[in-house]
Design an enzyme around this catalytic site. Structure first.
Site, mmCIF file in Angstrom:
data_model
loop_
_atom_site.group_PDB
_atom_site.id
_atom_site.type_symbol
_atom_site.label_atom_id
_atom_site.label_comp_id
_atom_site.label_asym_id
_atom_site.label_seq_id
_atom_site.Cartn_x
_atom_site.Cartn_y
_atom_site.Cartn_z
ATOM 1 N N LYS A 247 -17.081 16.512 -3.950
ATOM 2 C CA LYS A 247 -16.155 15.853 -4.861
ATOM 3 C C LYS A 247 -15.591 16.842 -5.880
ATOM 4 O O LYS A 247 -16.290 17.752 -6.333
ATOM 5 C CB LYS A 247 -16.865 14.713 -5.604
ATOM 6 C CG LYS A 247 -17.429 13.654 -4.684
ATOM 7 C CD LYS A 247 -16.341 12.977 -3.866
ATOM 8 C CE LYS A 247 -16.889 11.878 -2.988
ATOM 9 N NZ LYS A 247 -15.833 11.218 -2.195
ATOM 10 N N ASP B 96 -12.568 16.424 -2.104
ATOM 11 C CA ASP B 96 -12.086 15.051 -2.219
ATOM 12 C C ASP B 96 -11.953 14.696 -3.694
ATOM 13 O O ASP B 96 -12.941 14.708 -4.432
ATOM 14 C CB ASP B 96 -13.075 14.111 -1.533
ATOM 15 C CG ASP B 96 -12.630 12.663 -1.519
ATOM 16 O OD1 ASP B 96 -11.538 12.364 -2.038
ATOM 17 O OD2 ASP B 96 -13.381 11.824 -0.982
ATOM 18 N N GLU C 249 -8.516 15.986 -0.020
ATOM 19 C CA GLU C 249 -8.444 14.551 0.239
ATOM 20 C C GLU C 249 -8.058 13.768 -1.020
ATOM 21 O O GLU C 249 -8.555 14.024 -2.107
ATOM 22 C CB GLU C 249 -9.792 14.067 0.766
ATOM 23 C CG GLU C 249 -9.826 12.604 1.172
ATOM 24 C CD GLU C 249 -11.151 12.226 1.819
ATOM 25 O OE1 GLU C 249 -11.463 11.021 1.835
ATOM 26 O OE2 GLU C 249 -11.876 13.123 2.298
ATOM 27 N N GLU D 179 -7.840 6.372 3.062
ATOM 28 C CA GLU D 179 -9.018 5.496 3.026
ATOM 29 C C GLU D 179 -8.766 4.214 2.240
ATOM 30 O O GLU D 179 -9.466 3.219 2.434
ATOM 31 C CB GLU D 179 -10.226 6.224 2.444
ATOM 32 C CG GLU D 179 -10.165 6.482 0.948
ATOM 33 C CD GLU D 179 -11.424 7.159 0.434
ATOM 34 O OE1 GLU D 179 -12.218 6.477 -0.235
ATOM 35 O OE2 GLU D 179 -11.610 8.357 0.700
ATOM 36 N N ASP E 220 -9.780 3.595 7.380
ATOM 37 C CA ASP E 220 -11.122 3.019 7.339
ATOM 38 C C ASP E 220 -11.040 1.625 7.932
ATOM 39 O O ASP E 220 -10.401 0.729 7.360
ATOM 40 C CB ASP E 220 -11.628 2.957 5.897
ATOM 41 C CG ASP E 220 -13.091 2.552 5.794
ATOM 42 O OD1 ASP E 220 -13.583 1.843 6.696
ATOM 43 O OD2 ASP E 220 -13.749 2.918 4.804
ATOM 44 N N HIS F 244 -12.498 7.389 7.506
ATOM 45 C CA HIS F 244 -13.330 7.373 6.305
ATOM 46 C C HIS F 244 -14.438 6.327 6.455
ATOM 47 O O HIS F 244 -14.197 5.210 6.899
ATOM 48 C CB HIS F 244 -12.478 7.024 5.085
ATOM 49 C CG HIS F 244 -13.290 6.647 3.886
ATOM 50 N ND1 HIS F 244 -13.626 5.333 3.596
ATOM 51 C CD2 HIS F 244 -13.855 7.403 2.911
ATOM 52 C CE1 HIS F 244 -14.348 5.300 2.489
ATOM 53 N NE2 HIS F 244 -14.512 6.535 2.063
#
Length: 362
Positions: free
Chosen positions: A168, A197, A223, A249, A272, A299
């Site tokens: 992250k 991400d 991401e 996602e 997702d 995702h």
């Protein structure tokens, strides 16, 4: 075979420590299991967002009760007809929990179909392959977790055969995040893919700044750099950096992905099935992406998405979670997907999803 009932069981459990990404903090984990029952004794199981995301089972139950009359008495194998019977945008909305509940019901219908026909879902969908590369998702922010602890988490991922790892960013000052990325790259070495991400944490100009600072660290993808509905901002970031941009996602249905693609908002799509409308709608998105030569990296929920990514020709890589994301991740299902020595995951050859919830533990 006819559907006789649709039921919901909701579960929640605490995290020892809250985890945080670029924008959100998670204190609990949740699992809302939807069961589609039939007159032949075959039950399909699907699941979607739970209390971890502030979505209590009571809210999901209200949507299950709404959709049930459209399902009971119907043939569960007629999944396309059932999807469109539930999809009433004027009545229940085009996004959010209504569509996520449709997603869980649709996943349960596919699980049921696989069990009824004695086949795993990826084979029902066409079985392009039976194994795919995977990445381990983690690298969250936690109280007391510094660079040393982050490096130790990455080392454990390598011991689990990870050949790709995601962390992250966006939850710390840019300079600190760049240092976190540097430490992770040094820990995993040059031959392991590194994904970052931001979970919608940046504006477009901030994301461009971050991306340019991260380019020297050979990033596999960046991401969700900006807000989900900021298609223009996504497109600006994709044009401004050599790092591929991935997103999707938080997108819903084929129509949302149509608009993402039209805006040239990403190089890689992250649909997702638990969110966008289930397996039925996921396959529409995959076909739409294939028509534009875009790759799919789904995702969430490896137990569901291993079947979907192995069924399509444009599948790129599978996301895998471990206990750093959910303390019970390896226990909530009786069967466990693991990375092989090549960093791949093999699709289960058992009927349906090929996993059974550990109801005793839950």
């Amino acid at each position: 075979m006819k559907i006789t009932d649709v039921t919901l069981q909701g579960y929640a459990w605490p995290r020892a420590k809250p985890i945080r990404n670029g924008k959100y903090t998670y204190t609990t984990v949740g699992l809302n299991l939807i069961h589609v029952h039939t007159d032949e004794g075959i039950t399909g199981v699907g699941w979607g967002g739970g209390p971890a995301f502030g979505r209590p089972a009571e809210l999901t139950q209200a949507f299950v009760d709404h959709f049930k009359p459209a399902l009971v008495g119907e043939d569960p194998l007629c999944y396309r007809r059932l999807w469109h019977r539930m999809w009433e945008p004027k009545i229940v909305g085009r996004r959010g929990m209504s569509t996520q509940t449709i997603s869980a019901i649709d996943i349960a219908l596919w699980d049921l179909a696989g069990k009824a026909l004695g086949q795993p879902i990826y084979k029902l969908l066409g079985a392009y392959t039976d194994r795919v590369p995977a990445y381990i998702a983690g690298g969250y922010y936690e109280e007391g977790k510094g660079l040393k602890e982050l490096a130790e988490e990455m080392e454990t991922n390598l011991e689990l055969n990870a050949k790709a790892i995601k962390i992250k960013i966006g939850g710390a000052p840019i300079r600190e995040d760049v240092e976190r990325v540097r430490v992770v790259r040094e820990t995993i070495g040059p031959d392991v893919h590194l994904l970052v991400d931001a979970n919608n944490a940046y504006t477009a100009y901030q994301a461009i700044d971050v991306a340019r600072k991260l380019e020297p660290y050979d990033i596999f993808w960046f991401e969700e750099p900006v807000a989900p509905d900021d298609y223009r901002g996504h497109a600006q970031v994709t044009r401004a950096t050599s790092i591929p941009v991935a997103t999707g996602e938080n997108e819903y249905t084929r129509y949302g992905f149509r608009d993402l693609i039209a805006h040239e908002a990403a190089h890689i799509l992250n649909p997702d099935a638990q969110i966008l409308g289930g397996i039925t709608e996921f396959m529409h998105v995959a076909s739409l992406a294939a028509a534009h030569d875009l790759q799919i990296a789904p995702h969430g929920a490896q137990e569901v998405h291993i079947h979907l990514i192995t069924a399509i020709s444009n599948g790129l890589i599978l996301e895998v979670y471990r206990e750093t994301v959910d303390p019970l991740r390896s226990q909530i299902f009786k069967e466990r997907l693991a990375l092989d020595e090549d960093g791949y995951v093999v699709a289960p050859d058992r009927p349906g999803l090929g996993v059974e919830p550990n109801y005793d533990l839950l």
